[in-house]
Design a protein around this motif. Structure first.
Motif, short mmCIF file in Angstrom:
data_model
loop_
_atom_site.label_atom_id
_atom_site.label_comp_id
_atom_site.label_asym_id
_atom_site.label_seq_id
_atom_site.Cartn_x
_atom_site.Cartn_y
_atom_site.Cartn_z
N ASP A 233 -1.51 3.04 2.16
CA ASP A 233 -0.86 2.02 2.98
C ASP A 233 0.60 2.41 3.21
OD1 ASP A 233 -3.15 0.32 2.90
OD2 ASP A 233 -2.60 -0.17 0.84
N ALA A 234 1.12 3.18 2.26
CA ALA A 234 2.45 3.75 2.42
C ALA A 234 2.37 5.20 1.95
CB ALA A 234 3.48 3.00 1.58
N VAL A 235 3.11 6.08 2.61
CA VAL A 235 3.10 7.48 2.23
C VAL A 235 4.53 7.90 1.89
CG1 VAL A 235 2.50 9.82 2.95
CG2 VAL A 235 1.21 7.88 3.85
N VAL A 236 4.68 8.52 0.73
CA VAL A 236 6.00 9.00 0.31
C VAL A 236 6.02 10.51 0.40
CG1 VAL A 236 7.63 9.14 -1.61
CG2 VAL A 236 6.26 7.07 -1.30
N VAL B 195 9.42 1.33 -2.64
CA VAL B 195 8.27 0.44 -2.49
C VAL B 195 8.73 -1.02 -2.42
CG1 VAL B 195 6.20 -0.42 -3.66
CG2 VAL B 195 6.63 2.02 -3.54
N THR B 196 9.76 -1.36 -3.20
CA THR B 196 10.29 -2.72 -3.13
C THR B 196 10.78 -3.03 -1.72
OG1 THR B 196 11.02 -2.42 -5.39
CG2 THR B 196 11.93 -4.31 -4.24
N ASN C 160 4.76 -6.10 5.46
CA ASN C 160 3.81 -5.06 5.84
C ASN C 160 2.47 -5.43 5.23
OD1 ASN C 160 5.51 -3.33 7.32
ND2 ASN C 160 6.45 -2.67 5.41
N PRO C 161 1.41 -5.50 6.06
CA PRO C 161 0.13 -5.97 5.55
C PRO C 161 -0.33 -5.18 4.32
CG PRO C 161 -0.03 -5.32 7.89
CD PRO C 161 1.39 -5.15 7.47
N GLY C 162 -0.12 -3.85 4.37
CA GLY C 162 -0.59 -3.02 3.27
C GLY C 162 0.14 -3.26 1.97
N ALA C 163 1.33 -3.85 2.07
CA ALA C 163 2.17 -3.97 0.87
C ALA C 163 1.73 -5.11 -0.05
CB ALA C 163 3.62 -4.18 1.28
#
Ligand code: UDP
Ligand code: MG
Length: 328
Positions: free
Chosen positions: A96-99, A116-117, A4-7
């Motif tokens: 970039d990721a939403v929890v 996240v991993t 994922n680019p944001g990761a």
């Protein structure tokens, strides 16, 4: 599997917390979230959505936002419900990721690290799957068990079993989610509907840290019906199946009676059959009208197209997303 680019490198992570009368949980939640998030990245935001709490939740949230620049908040003009609060959080999250995580610490914030991993490995939706449920009423366990299995059978989506809203969603999927603006929301099913590369992370669901559940039986039933009607036309199709079967049976019954009368000269008392069929048909009709009503109610709500929520106050956001604003 693609990254994922944001990761890459130092990702920006948003955590969305719907809050309704959770004053006893907020301090510990903030503390545990902060410890976990600091381990992962220095760039994160915690968006607390106050869903019209009547206790001291909003006061605590604004204080947290003053002390910690990572904390942002949105507060509604009244209680719009869990799904609306989560929607607002997703609308304003810029990570970039939403929890998505509950405020009552039933979802342990520490699990976010593993989510996240998995996200870094390229998964776009990483959902928390309950390993076991401790100390929850048997009725609740049973109804959830049955509901999710039923949904899997009849819904048009592949619903992961034993999951709540606790999950990580990649930015790309959040953007897709924004395209779904239906009025009766059921976020975990809508996210399942989006598809994407998904992965589960097992966790032990804790008992509520403090306070009582904000869901009563009728709210839960309402949500279940919303889920079924939103994601499945099965009840509608079921109507035509029943209609077809009854029609077929009555033709068969007429044939039987005719054959008996014409070829064997047997007299059959008519009233028993009449009474039974009257009740059977009446019952079926009322039931099926009820199903129809559910869909009509839904069309009505969609046509009204009211906003999902109304914002009273916001804080901690930068740029154009600050200040009083209404988003549907
Ligand atoms: N919640 C909300 N609005 C509501 C009901 C609940 O924002 O009208 C929040 C609540 O504060 C919690 C989450 O939704 O963070 C889940 O609610 P709860 O723990 O009561 O549900 P349960 O875990 O019992 O299913
Ligand atoms: Mg809970």
């Amino acid at each position: 599997m693609p990254d994922n680019p944001g990761a890459r490198e130092d990702p920006y992570i948003s955590v969305v917390v719907p809050v309704y009368n959770e004053e006893e949980n907020l301090a510990l939640l903030h503390q545990r979230l902060t410890v976990t998030l600091e381990k992962i990245t220095s760039r994160y935001e915690i968006i607390m959505v106050d869903d019209g709490s009547q206790d001291g939740s909003l006061g605590l949230i604004t204080k947290l936002a003053e002390q910690d620049p990572h904390v942002k908040f949105i507060s509604f003009t009244r209680n719009f419900g869990h799904e609306s609060a989560t929607t607002a959080g997703l609308d304003f999250a810029s990570g970039d990721a939403v929890v998505i995580i509950d405020a009552d610490l039933q979802d342990p914030p520490e699990v976010i690290e593993e989510m996240v991993t998995r996200w870094r490995e390229g998964y776009e939706v990483v959902y928390g799957k309950r390993r076991g449920r401790r100390k929850e009423p048997v009725t609740k366990k049973l109804s959830s068990f049955l509901f999710y299995r039923l949904m899997r059978k009849i819904a048009d989506v592949d619903v992961p079993l034993d999951t709540g809203d606790f999950r990580l969603i990649d930015r790309k999927m959040v953007e897709h989610f924004h395209k779904l603006r239906e009025r009766n929301r059921f976020i975990r099913l809508e996210i399942a509907w989006l598809g994407g590369r998904t992965k589960e992370v097992l966790y032990d669901r804790e008992p509520r840290h403090a306070g009582k559940t904000k869901y009563n039986f009728s709210k839960r039933l309402r949500l279940s019906i919303d889920g079924i009607v939103s994601f499945s036309a099965f009840p509608l199709r079921f109507m035509s199946y029943i209609g077809f079967i009854i029609f077929f049976l009555s033709i068969a019954a007429i044939l039987v009676v005719l054959v008996q009368k014409l070829f064997f000269d047997i007299q059959i008392p008519g009233y028993a059959f009449l009474v039974i069929s009257l009740f059977a048909l009446g019952g079926v009709q009322i039931l099926l009208l009820g199903f129809l009503g559910e869909y009509i109610a839904r069309i009505y709500k969609e046509v009204q197209s009211r906003p999902h929520y109304l914002i009273d106050l916001m804080g901690g956001f930068d740029g154009e997303k600050d200040g009083r604003e209404t988003l549907s």
